[in-house]
Scaffold this active site. Structure first.
Site, short mmCIF file in Angstrom:
data_model
loop_
_atom_site.label_atom_id
_atom_site.label_comp_id
_atom_site.label_asym_id
_atom_site.label_seq_id
_atom_site.Cartn_x
_atom_site.Cartn_y
_atom_site.Cartn_z
N ARG A 188 -38.32 28.95 -35.81
CA ARG A 188 -38.38 29.91 -36.91
C ARG A 188 -38.66 29.19 -38.21
O ARG A 188 -37.79 28.57 -38.81
CB ARG A 188 -37.04 30.66 -36.99
CG ARG A 188 -37.06 31.90 -37.88
CD ARG A 188 -35.74 32.66 -37.81
NE ARG A 188 -35.45 33.14 -36.46
CZ ARG A 188 -35.96 34.25 -35.95
NH1 ARG A 188 -36.74 35.02 -36.68
NH2 ARG A 188 -35.67 34.61 -34.71
N SER A 239 -46.56 39.03 -29.37
CA SER A 239 -46.20 40.43 -29.50
C SER A 239 -47.52 41.18 -29.51
O SER A 239 -48.39 40.89 -30.33
CB SER A 239 -45.47 40.60 -30.82
OG SER A 239 -44.68 41.75 -30.79
#
Length: 438
Positions: free
Chosen positions: A292, A367
């Site tokens: 992240r 995604s």
RNA sequence: GGAGGAAUACCCAAGUCUGGCUGAAGGGACUGGUCUUGAAAACCAGCAGGCGGGAAACCGCGCGGGGGUUCGAAUCCCUCUUCCUCCGCCA
């Protein structure tokens, strides 16, 4: 001009189709509620919409009247007739119009604000759930490797091999940034090249490298704004500019306010960008390593399709994304996101999750989503089936293919050997010019 | 960074000084027709597209975006954006 001013620079379309909302109010609210939250405020929006239409009728009536009188004044002046009498007629029209327009403006702003903050309708067939717990696994591909030693996390592997440098990145910038070095830097760059090649050559996408700074209109069109302003990096400048949060934003906005030709659809782009995110809501999460980051590279697939084809195009895009993991021989799974985990602009989303030994779990690397006409409405992107047919909204789709940093993590962790060296996936060897990172 | 110029419908382009029969001249392209064995050429005709309100008739909006002045704005004022030319600087 009035309409255009409130909704969008050109087009004047709302985000959810308010006409459909009028006709299927209960059903649409019920669908939205599946995301979690209460969307019954849309009833009030509809009430205001009714008032809005009433005022529009009144305003337009006044304008028609005024136009007629103005025309007559022009005519009289040309004929050199006296105009003072007609001029008196028109005296109060201005004030009346102004107050009604003011009222209309307020209502418009209210409706616009509500609709811009209302997410896309979830697809009726996706699983209903509260959060990622409700996501449904579609399939698993490959087997997580069984280690005969204790596998290390990528931050240890990367630091030991001197290919990832977190401390110096912190010195340069701050937390959540990383310096890639040597074969680490090369692996990152090679993945970008190889992925882009795969999609451009094998899968028929056109390569795009868009600007990495985007304006507020673009962010609004794809659905980052107004709701998720805190996630963006604002450029300190008197213009309304932000660092690119995902290639979807610049690439979809390439065609903002355009009417495409039916025969050029589907348009398929593969875009490489560096993405920048505040990660405001994830303080304390994934603080170690490069999972992240505020800055990461991503190869993205973007499609503009006819409405009737977007479902099948989504499946194809999923295959194209999966192909990357297949070829890298990384174990992964495919999940369908449930209503509670679905992104703001999307109707349906698949996630690809790659196995990470140090986390002992699958983590998202891609995604793949269908926004249907949600972004097309905001961005005013249409197409004509034929020269003479009416314009219709396109459907937009986007999918990571893949997030590069996380792919590096997966390769490091899954391909590590007992001595801490990394075996390069076969497909990357020609690009890497080495079979091993040591 | 400095100094100028420009943005009009699919494309080119007039109109902007001097606000009103401009819901936007004129070309080109496009569509249909005449002529031709067929085509080209020539000639004739059609041609904002779109959004919004309305059951419809019809009405409202459109001259880069936004705002203002006015009974009335492509035309006047403010502001933003983009493009071009020159100078400076720079990968």
């Amino acid at each position: 001009m009035l309409r255009a001013a409130f909704f969008y620079s050109k087009g004047g379309n709302s985000m959810l189709d308010i006409k459909k909302l009028r006709e299927n109010t209960e059903y649409m609210i019920e669908l939205l509620n599946r995301r979690g939250g209460d969307f019954s405020y849309l009833n009030e929006v509809l009430a205001q919409d009714e008032r809005r239409r009433k005022i529009i009728t009144e305003v337009e009536k006044i304008k028609a009247q005024r136009n007629e009188i103005s025309k007559k004044i022009g005519q009289y002046k040309r004929e050199k007739k006296d105009v003072s009498e007609i001029l008196a007629q028109v005296d109060n029209i201005g004030a009346d119009l102004k107050s009604k327009e003011q009222e209309l403006k307020q209502i418009d702003e209210y409706i616009k604000d509500q609709l811009l903050n209302t997410p896309n309708l979830p697809h009726p067939n996706i699983p209903v759930g509260k959060d990622e717990e409700g996501n449904v696994e579609l399939r698993k591909v490959g087997e997580p490797r069984v280690f005969d030693f204790e596998p290390k996390a990528h931050w240890d592997l990367g630091t030991d091999l001197d290919i990832l440098d977190f401390e110096r990145a912190a010195k340069i910038t701050g937390s959540r940034f990383t310096v890639y070095k040597g074969l680490g830097a090369r692996l990152e760059r090679v993945l970008i090249n190889w992925m882009s090649d795969l999609h451009a050559h094998e899968h028929g996408y056109t390569e795009i490298i868009p600007p990495y700074i985007v304006n507020g209109d673009s962010m609004l069109a794809t659905g980052q704004f107004p709701k998720f302003k805190d996630d963006a990096f604002k450029v300190m400048d008197d213009r309304d500019l932000y660092l690119n949060p995902t290639a979807e934003v610049p690439t979809i906005n390439m065609h903002r306010n355009e009417t495409l030709k039916g025969e050029e659809l589907p348009i398929k782009y593969t875009a490489f960008t560096t993405a920048f995110r505040q990660e405001a809501g994830s303080a304390g999460r994934d603080t170690r390593g490069i999972i992240r980051q505020h800055q990461f590279n991503k190869v993205e697939l973007i499609k503009f399709t006819k409405p009737e084809n977007s479902d099948k195009e989504l499946e194809e895009m999923l295959m194209h994304s999966s192909k990357v993991l297949d070829l890298l021989e990384l174990p992964y799974r495919v999940v369908t996101l449930c209503t509670g985990d679905l992104g703001f602009s999307m109707r349906k989303t698949y996630d690809l999750e790659v196995w990470l030994p140090s986390y002992n779990t699958y983590r998202e690397v891609a995604s793949i989503s269908n926004a249907e006409d949600f972004q097309a409405r905001r961005a005013n992107i249409k197409f004509k089936r034929d020269k003479d047919s009416k314009p219709e909204f396109v459907h937009t789709l986007n999918g990571s293919a893949l997030a590069v940093g996380r792919t590096v993590v997966a390769i490091l962790e899954n391909n590590q050997q007992i001595d801490g060296t990394i075996v390069i996936p076969k497909v990357l060897v020609p690009y890497m010019r080495t079979e091993i990172i040591k």
